[in-house]
Design an enzyme around this catalytic site. Structure first.
Site, short mmCIF file in Angstrom:
data_model
loop_
_atom_site.label_atom_id
_atom_site.label_comp_id
_atom_site.label_asym_id
_atom_site.label_seq_id
_atom_site.Cartn_x
_atom_site.Cartn_y
_atom_site.Cartn_z
N LEU A 177 -23.41 15.71 -3.17
CA LEU A 177 -23.22 15.83 -4.48
C LEU A 177 -24.77 15.98 -5.32
CD1 LEU A 177 -20.31 13.37 -5.20
CD2 LEU A 177 -20.35 15.69 -4.44
N VAL B 207 -25.31 25.13 -13.22
CA VAL B 207 -26.52 24.15 -13.53
C VAL B 207 -27.57 24.95 -12.84
CG1 VAL B 207 -27.48 22.03 -13.28
CG2 VAL B 207 -25.27 22.40 -13.83
N HIS C 50 -22.39 19.16 -9.53
CA HIS C 50 -21.27 18.32 -9.36
C HIS C 50 -21.23 17.38 -10.43
CE1 HIS C 50 -21.78 19.23 -4.91
NE2 HIS C 50 -20.65 19.69 -5.16
#
Ligand code: PAF
Length: 267
Positions: free
Chosen positions: A24, A167, A28
């Site tokens: 992650l 992102v 995430h």
């Protein structure tokens, strides 16, 4: 998992699922934040399962980054209610798989045969186990999102699909589990994916599709370890190939050394 999900459903608890393969990262976290907001008083489930069915290369499956203890800690810190970590989701003689035959055929589908069959199958399994009201997915895997939307529509899955924006690091590189595989110099070269998207945004009106693809490929491959797999321009909702113009989406896959990275954006 399914028993618990049935109990939630019986008492009207809203369930939001973030399916992941672990390792992650900030991308995430953005999915989990959105899930937390949308769940309200309901529950957020994060599934962590490195799905063998979506890897068309055994070496890639073996080397996929895994960090379960760290992932669980992060989930706790982000307010996740349940981390679902199945050991396996497939019977030894599993013989039923989900195959989509339109939006999954080009780009990733062309370069990674069987990949999207594995993705669609595991997502249907996860939805059947967790019974979510909402499933949260990242824009970074645009083609995957379309595949999942199409699967949900055509198989009458009850969950709605929510897309969360990509992102990026401060230099534009899209955050990805695979970025940890990049050596220092490769990490610097990997910024070329975002730079290529910016180049396309600034050049949409000049010349033919072939000309622009060639220009972008030459630009990317100036990096010593970069090799272009594909660059495509397409209509966002159908993946129909288009001439590059405002509103069209661009996607690309590039090997930086041995690491294959993908990115996409509206140009
Ligand atoms: O995007 C991913 O991490 C995976 O493809 C998914 C959706 C969790 C299915 O294994």
């Amino acid at each position: 998992m399914q028993c618990q999900a049935q109990t939630w459903r019986r008492v009207g608890t809203r369930v939001v699922l973030v399916p992941t393969m672990g390792a992650l990262h900030a991308g995430h976290c953005a999915l989990i934040h959105r899930a937390r907001k949308l769940a309200g008083n309901g529950v957020v489930v994060v599934s962590i399962y490195v799905n063998p069915a979506q890897f068309n290369d055994a070496r890639d499956l073996r080397s996929y980054p895994r960090s379960l203890a760290k992932d669980k800690k992060l989930c706790r810190a982000e307010g996740v209610d349940v981390v679902f970590t199945p050991k396996t989701l497939y019977a030894k003689n599993a013989s039923v798989f989900v195959e989509e035959t339109d939006v999954s055929c080009s780009m990733e589908g062309g370069s990674r045969p069987g990949h999207f069959r594995g993705v669609a199958t595991v997502v249907v399994k996860l939805f059947n186990l967790v019974l979510p009201n909402l499933g949260i997915f990242g824009e970074k895997d645009w083609q995957q999102v379309l595949l999942i939307k199409r699967t949900a529509r055509d198989l009458n899955l009850s969950a709605s699909i929510v897309i969360v924006p990509t992102v990026r690091e401060s230099d534009g590189l899209a955050v990805s589990s695979r970025n940890v595989c990049l050596k220092d110099d490769e990490r610097r070269q990997a910024t070329v994916l975002w730079k290529a998207i910016v180049l396309a945004k600034n050049a949409v009106r000049s010349g033919s599709v072939r000309g622009l693809k060639q220009k972008i490929t030459l630009f990317i491959e100036k990096q010593p370890n970069a090799r272009v797999d594909y660059v495509e321009f397409f209509k966002e909702q159908t993946l129909k190939l288009m001439k590059p113009k405002r509103g069209v989406r661009m996607a690309l896959a590039v090997y930086i050394g041995k690491t294959r990275l993908i990115d996409n954006a509206r140009i």
